[in-house]
Design a protein around this motif. Structure first.
Motif, short mmCIF file in Angstrom:
data_model
loop_
_atom_site.label_atom_id
_atom_site.label_comp_id
_atom_site.label_asym_id
_atom_site.label_seq_id
_atom_site.Cartn_x
_atom_site.Cartn_y
_atom_site.Cartn_z
N LYS A 78 0.85 -1.19 0.00
CA LYS A 78 0.00 0.00 0.00
C LYS A 78 0.89 1.24 0.00
N THR A 137 -13.35 7.54 -0.67
CA THR A 137 -11.97 7.45 -0.19
C THR A 137 -11.78 7.98 1.22
N THR A 273 -20.62 1.41 4.90
CA THR A 273 -19.16 1.53 4.70
C THR A 273 -18.44 1.97 5.97
N SER A 283 -16.95 -2.95 1.34
CA SER A 283 -16.31 -2.24 0.23
C SER A 283 -17.26 -1.18 -0.32
N GLU A 361 -11.76 -3.30 -3.40
CA GLU A 361 -11.91 -3.30 -1.95
C GLU A 361 -11.66 -1.91 -1.38
N GLU A 362 -10.66 -1.22 -1.96
CA GLU A 362 -10.25 0.05 -1.37
C GLU A 362 -9.54 0.90 -2.41
#
Length: 367
Positions: A78, A137, A273, A283, A361-362
């Motif tokens: 990440k 986000t 979420t 997600s 997922e992200e």
């Protein structure tokens, strides 16, 4: 200018004509300097020929194009996006101040009245940084699961503000839509905490008491002069459905206020979420897909479409983590399937429309 076969293309060549998918969607714009990943996309869509300017293939262009390509392919770690963290720090700070004020407000309405002017001033301070907020986000820096109700209200305020703006409402409505999101669950302040925070299924009587939060909310806001009637109705109506199957009054779509229709969408999104006492966060992309399916007969379909399209409107190059743990970047988004873009992972193009078992997922970083 020349029409050249895909098999002969090299990175660094510039397109002189738009490239469209076989179904007519815009794939790449005129003027795009082709990167290695772009060649993979063209092959994935089975494009045979493109119009290019051969004179643009000088070495300096090739070097520039490749150096800006695919920052995520080198690692599955990440990325530490310190620039993003620095940029959004003021928004996080104003967000946390608003959370604290909402906690106090829930206590004060039980004994006295809503501290509306303090809340309005802090909401306006946060909205000054709204450009740093995206519903997909944004993640609170810290969140106690028992504080879910406050985070949900504040996030609904920002998302409802954006939805009012995105849907073309007059600017005077944007802040009122934000108030509608902020106060939609204020009636929970008068619900028994043992019911509100119960970690397992409610009894029929407890569920009925929970549903009364809509009426409690309207009563709390009834004499608050800084908000309009639409904000009060959003508190009362945000669980109504356009087919008349909601509560508390079983209103159909024509009788539900526009703010309530907006809050119905943002409330569902953030409820699913955020981490809760009895359920982990899901997600955001999967939640948007569920909201899309819910739109048929339940939610306002036009507002749902706008919310999904605008919330997923990331630039190509956005780095994401897939449900199988792989990290890649978005390289193309079909407007007909905004939650399932094409993602480049280690040089392979994954089409999430076709790979239904995978999903985003992200979002790790956006440009």
């Amino acid at each position: 200018m020349a029409s050249i076969s895909i098999s002969e293309l090299k990175p660094g060549i510039k397109l002189v004509k738009d490239v469209h998918t076989p179904l007519g969607g815009l794939l790449m714009r005129k003027g795009t300097v082709l990167l290695p990943r772009d060649l993979d996309i063209l092959r994935a869509f089975m494009i045979q020929h493109v119009e290019v300017d051969i004179g643009e293939a000088e070495l300096r262009n090739v070097t520039k194009a490749i150096s800006s390509a695919n920052p995520a392919n080198a690692s599955d770690e990440k990325p530490a996006d310190t620039a993003v963290l620095t940029k959004t720090a003021p928004f996080h700070e104003e967000y946390e101040k608003l959370i604290s004020l909402m906690k106090s407000a829930h206590q004060s309405v039980i004994a006295s009245e809503l501290p509306i002017y303090e809340l309005r001033n802090q909401l306006e301070a946060a909205i000054l940084h709204i450009k740093d907020y995206n519903p997909l986000t944004f993640v609170p820096r810290s969140m106690n699961e028992y504080d879910y109700i406050f985070h949900n209200g504040v996030l609904c305020a920002f998302s409802s503000y954006l939805l009012a703006k995105w849907s073309g409402m007059q600017q005077k409505d944007w802040m009122q839509a934000a108030f509608a999101g902020l106060f939609h669950d204020i009636g929970n302040a008068k619900v028994d905490p043992a019911i509100l925070y119960k970690p397992n299924a409610l009894t029929a009587a407890e569920a009925e008491e929970m549903r009364r939060h809509t009426a409690y909310g309207y009563q709390i806001l009834k004499n608050v002069r800084a908000v309009n009637e639409g904000v009060r109705l959003a508190a009362l109506q945000h669980h109504e459905k356009i087919d008349g199957s909601g509560y508390p009054l079983r209103l159909d779509g024509g009788k539900i206020h526009i703010y309530a229709k907006m809050v119905a969408i943002t409330d569902i999104f953030h409820a699913m979420t955020l981490n809760r006492i009895y359920r982990k966060a899901q997600s955001p992309y999967l939640v948007l897909e569920q909201i899309h399916s819910e739109a048929f007969g339940k939610l306002d379909p036009t507002l749902v479409r706008i919310f999904i399209q605008k919330a997923t409107e990331f630039h190509n190059g956005t780095v994401v983590r897939l449900s199988n743990g792989q990290v890649g970047e978005i390289v193309f988004t079909d407007q007909n399937h905004p939650t399932r873009p094409m993602v480049s992972v280690g040089g392979e193009i994954i089409n999430l429309v076709q790979k239904r078992q995978l999903y985003i997922e992200e979002v790790l970083s956006s440009n």
